[in-house]
Write an enzyme that holds these catalytic residues in place. Sequence first.
Site, mmCIF file in Angstrom:
data_model
loop_
_atom_site.group_PDB
_atom_site.id
_atom_site.type_symbol
_atom_site.label_atom_id
_atom_site.label_comp_id
_atom_site.label_asym_id
_atom_site.label_seq_id
_atom_site.Cartn_x
_atom_site.Cartn_y
_atom_site.Cartn_z
ATOM 1 N N CYS A 1 1.125 -1.397 -0.099
ATOM 2 C CA CYS A 1 0.325 -0.372 -0.028
ATOM 3 C C CYS A 1 0.839 1.111 0.299
ATOM 4 C CB CYS A 1 -0.624 0.047 0.881
ATOM 5 S SG CYS A 1 -1.738 -1.772 0.995
ATOM 6 N N SER B 1 -4.160 0.349 12.411
ATOM 7 C CA SER B 1 -3.705 -0.367 11.048
ATOM 8 C C SER B 1 -2.444 1.204 10.644
ATOM 9 C CB SER B 1 -4.353 -0.031 9.768
ATOM 10 O OG SER B 1 -4.115 0.018 8.879
#
Length: 552
Positions: free
Chosen positions: A191, A468
């Site tokens: 990501c 996260s």
Amino acid sequence: MHSDKAKKGIDRAPHRSLFHAMGYTKEEQRRPMIGIANSANEIIPGHIHLDKLVDAIKAGIYMAGGTPMEFGVIGVCDGIAMGHEGMKYSLATRELIADSIECVAKAQAFDAIVMVPSCDKVVPGMLMAAARVNIPTIVISGGPMLPGNYKGKRIDLKTMFEAVGSVNSGKMSVKELEEMEVCARPGAGSCAGMFTANSMNCLTEVIGMALPGNGTIPAVTGKRIELAKEAGIQIMDLLKKNIRPLDIMTENAFMNAFTVDMALGCSTNTALHLPAIANEAGVELTMQLINEVSAKTPHICSLSPGGLHFLVDLNEAGGIQAVMNELNKKKLLQLSAKTVTGKTVGVNIKDRKVLDYDVIKPINAPYHKIGGLAALFGNIAKRGSVVKQSAVDPKMLKHIGPAKCFDSEEAAYTAIRGGKIKKGDVVVIRYEGPKGGPGMREMLAVTAVIAGMGLDKDVALLTDGRFSGATRGASIGHISPEAMEGGEIGLLKDGDIIEIDIPKKKLNVRLSEAELKKRRAAWIAPKPKIKTGYLARYAKHVSSADKGAILD
């Protein structure tokens, strides 16, 4: 050679016959045997392209006179596992990865090993195995993803999760959400922001276990293929010089990692993984060390989720080596630390100048004078907790508010979506720690919906689980001891007043010790959420987050 134990002499004729069965020639069998731990799969965007990198690694090994021998390694996608039972298994795979690589490397008698991770738990799991096996090792990751583009704005996974909150609050239509989802993730790679995967790949480079560029060269570029070939060539040089992981993964290396961690504003998950890796290398890292290093390390990079830049921007600005060069202007690094280049950190960074001071701020004009992470302590976090302070709105650095307590992520998410959380509240999510979860789930869905609804500047979140790397806002995780161990977070009730003071590193509830003692006497541990299989075994042996969620 180490592999001679499995291939040399009359007694090993049966062994050699098995190599012949796979097509290895006599010449290939005479060469050093180099294991390649390949975590390629078709379930993680960061791993979908790793087979191509492994082909390049094999070419490098062959060019340098070795015989590559590939084997598979598991992995899960945290983004796809997010928000349901699957996330309970994510952190726990770190131990499986370390164990499985240790088993294969020892059983097959490799002379050296190349490790090919990309995302989240795979990187620390591989580094833990490297320390255990301690044969010449190099890491080459899959590289970061490029950001997506929606209506002229660069976006990433964090944007998608926050968009869900925007739809729930009426700020975005479902049609816009559907348009965004098809262009948010343009292709292979981990990501695009400084989330956990890229944090760990950057810090692997800092520790010295990967070549310069490992953390930032985009996944889809020819430079990443070149780096893979160079890693294949370099492993043979490490074997020749007998440079091993424990020569590299020293206390100095981990101090460098913590320092760069603070400068980059990495994921809070680094506070979980670095101690676990260090433990395998015989080095102790404590939560207190976070604050010691942060106090003297300026925050000089602001990448998504807290900032506007992405890994591709950091790469074009000079990458991790340029960040280290800038930090060295204040003598914040241990320059004598060894690396897989065969040279020291000092030699590696000597000429790596910053190419864009908009992305990497000058050390005398940083984003913040202190580092990206902070460890908070108090009567509900006696062994500590962690927050990404660089991604917290200034007005939330100090906050006092009533607790709204939930015993699972699902319960909290439902309440938030249902409009039951108000400005000023402190959302408490417990029984999500390593034992209680079990598996210490990331809770990006919770933090993202808070942000998407415009509450991240007014609502704090506390958990014995974790958030996260894509999280922003006053999200405080890793609270230790966890609720399942009898930690104070499990004693809180709705309406208890929580005091958060990030500058002073404090996290407390306005309750007397006598009241906490009374509640503790009445507390009954809940029954385990999972009673069979791997996670049931994991829960019995895992530590709280302050020790890195390592197994006893």
